[in-house]
Scaffold this motif. Sequence first.
Motif, short mmCIF file in Angstrom:
data_model
loop_
_atom_site.label_atom_id
_atom_site.label_comp_id
_atom_site.label_asym_id
_atom_site.label_seq_id
_atom_site.Cartn_x
_atom_site.Cartn_y
_atom_site.Cartn_z
N THR A 1 -1.17 17.55 -17.66
CA THR A 1 -1.17 16.21 -18.24
C THR A 1 -1.78 16.22 -19.63
OG1 THR A 1 -1.38 15.26 -16.01
CG2 THR A 1 -1.92 13.83 -17.87
N LEU B 1 -6.36 10.41 -14.00
CA LEU B 1 -6.08 11.31 -12.89
C LEU B 1 -7.35 11.96 -12.39
CD1 LEU B 1 -4.37 13.07 -11.01
CD2 LEU B 1 -3.73 14.46 -13.00
N PRO C 1 -0.32 11.24 -10.93
CA PRO C 1 0.02 11.83 -12.24
C PRO C 1 1.17 11.11 -12.93
CG PRO C 1 -0.22 13.52 -10.55
CD PRO C 1 -0.18 12.22 -9.84
#
Length: 494
Positions: free
Chosen positions: A169, A183, A384
Motif C-alpha cells: 500500500t 490499514l 486494504p
Amino acid sequence: MSLGQPNARPEHLVDEPANSDRFIGGLSESIGGPLGTHAVRSRVRLPGGGRFWTPARVVLLLICAMLSFHWMQKSPCRDAAWVDMKQYKYFCYTDVLALYYAEGLNEGQVPYADHQVEYPVLTGAFMGVLGLPVHNLHERGVVQNDGQTFYDVNAVVLGAFGIAAVAATLAVRRRRPWDAALLAVAPALFVSATVNWDLFTVGLTAVSMAYWAKRRPVLAGVFLGLATAAKFYPMLIIGALLVLSIRTGKWKDFFVYVGSGVATWVVVNAPVAFFFWESWKKFWEFNQLRGIDWGTLWYIGAHFPRGSGQYGFPFFQNLDTDPKHATLNILYLGLFLICCAGILILGLTAKKEPRLAQLAFLIVAAFLLTGKVWSQQYVLWLIPLAVLARPRWGAFLAWQVAEVLYFVSFYGELMGASGRQVFPEGVFVLASILRLVTLAVVVGYVIRDIRNPQEDVVRQTYEGQDPDGGIYNEEPLGEDLLEPPPAPALAKAG
C-alpha cells in the motif's frame, strides 16, 4: 547560534491527514491543531545525516505494534486448553489452532493426500508446510505443546504477509503514505488478523495490485493467481480491470494479467486435482452446500426480531430448508450479478473513468453484502481495498467500530448456541445490521467520489491521475508523481 530562514514550501507535499481530513483535523485540535501553512517540519536525523522516522517507517512500526497487540489478545487461547468456553469469553478463538487438530495436522496427516481440506490448495499447503514440521518436532520431544507452537508460527508468518500488505500500500501511495496507517491501525485487524489464514491472501493480493500499478502485468498476474489459489475472492479484481478495459479500450496488459494469473492458478492446482481429485473438489462442494451463515443479509432476514418473541421471516427461513440450498444459491448469486451490472454501468457512465481500487472495493463489498457467507475475518479482504478506494478516516473508523461490535456480539452468540445465553438474539441481529449498514455507507461514499471525481482526495493529490491504475491512466504517471515529493525545506542551525 543563529536560525536561518526556511525556503518556501514546495508545491507538492506528502499528504498530511490533519490538514486534508476533517476527522483527523478535529482530533488534532486536542494537541494544538494541524500544522500551519508556513510551519517548519523538523527532522529526526541519524548520525550520518539521514532522515529516519519517515512516514513509511512510522506506518510499518504501527502495523508491527498492531500485530503484536493482536497476538497478546489471542494469547489466552494459545495453549489449546479451551475449557468452559474460554475461547468465546476471552474473544480469542482462532481457526488456526482449532483446525490444527480438526484437519489432522497434529497426527501428521498431509492435507489433500490423507485428509480432505475445505480450503483452496495454497491455503491447505500453507497449513501443511507449517503444521507437519511442528508435528514432527512434537513427536521428537523438541516442543511440548504442538498446538501452541503451530499457532505462534502461523502468527509470525501471517504477520509477515500483513506487513507486506502495508508495504505494498505504501508503494502505490508514495505521496499519501499516511493512508496506509488506516490499514495498520484498523480495529478489525486487531481482532481478526489470525482468526483464519486470510492475511496470507490479503498480502499476495496487495502485492499483485502494486505490480499492476507499476505496469508489470506478468508479475501482477502471477501474484493474483497465487492469491486466488489461497482464497477465491481475489479473482473479483479481474472484474474491476474488465470495466476499465471496456471503458478505455486498453486490452493488451489485461489479457497478459489474466493469462499469467490463470496459468499460475493452474500450475498450483493441477497436481492436487490430478492426484487427489476428491479432496481437491471438497472446497467447491463445501461452498455450494453451505447454508445461511452468521451475520449475513439472509441471516438477518431469517432471525429479525418481530416482537412477541417472534424472530425471522418465513421467506428467508425457508431458504435454509433445502439441503442443497439451490434457491439460496440462485438468489444470492443473482443479487450479486445485479450489483456487478450496476458497477459496470457506473464505470462506463461516470464523467471520468473510476480508479481501479474504487471498482475493486465495490465488487468485493457487493460480494459480501449479498453473499450467504460473511465470516468475521472476511473484513480483512476489504480493509486494504477501502484504504486505496477512499482514504478518509471518519466513515472508515465508523465502519471499523461496527465490525468490532459485530465481532464481540458474535462470540456472545456462539456462547448462546453452546448453551449459555448472554443476550437476546436481537442484539446479534442489530450488530449484524450495523455492520452491513456502515459498510453500505462507505460504498455510497465511494460511488459519490466516482460520480464526482473532484471529491476524490486521491485524484486531488495525484493531479487527477490514478496511482493504482497502471495503463488505464490517460498517460503514464511522471516520475514526480510516482516518487514522494521533496521534503519541505528546514531551518538550519548555524
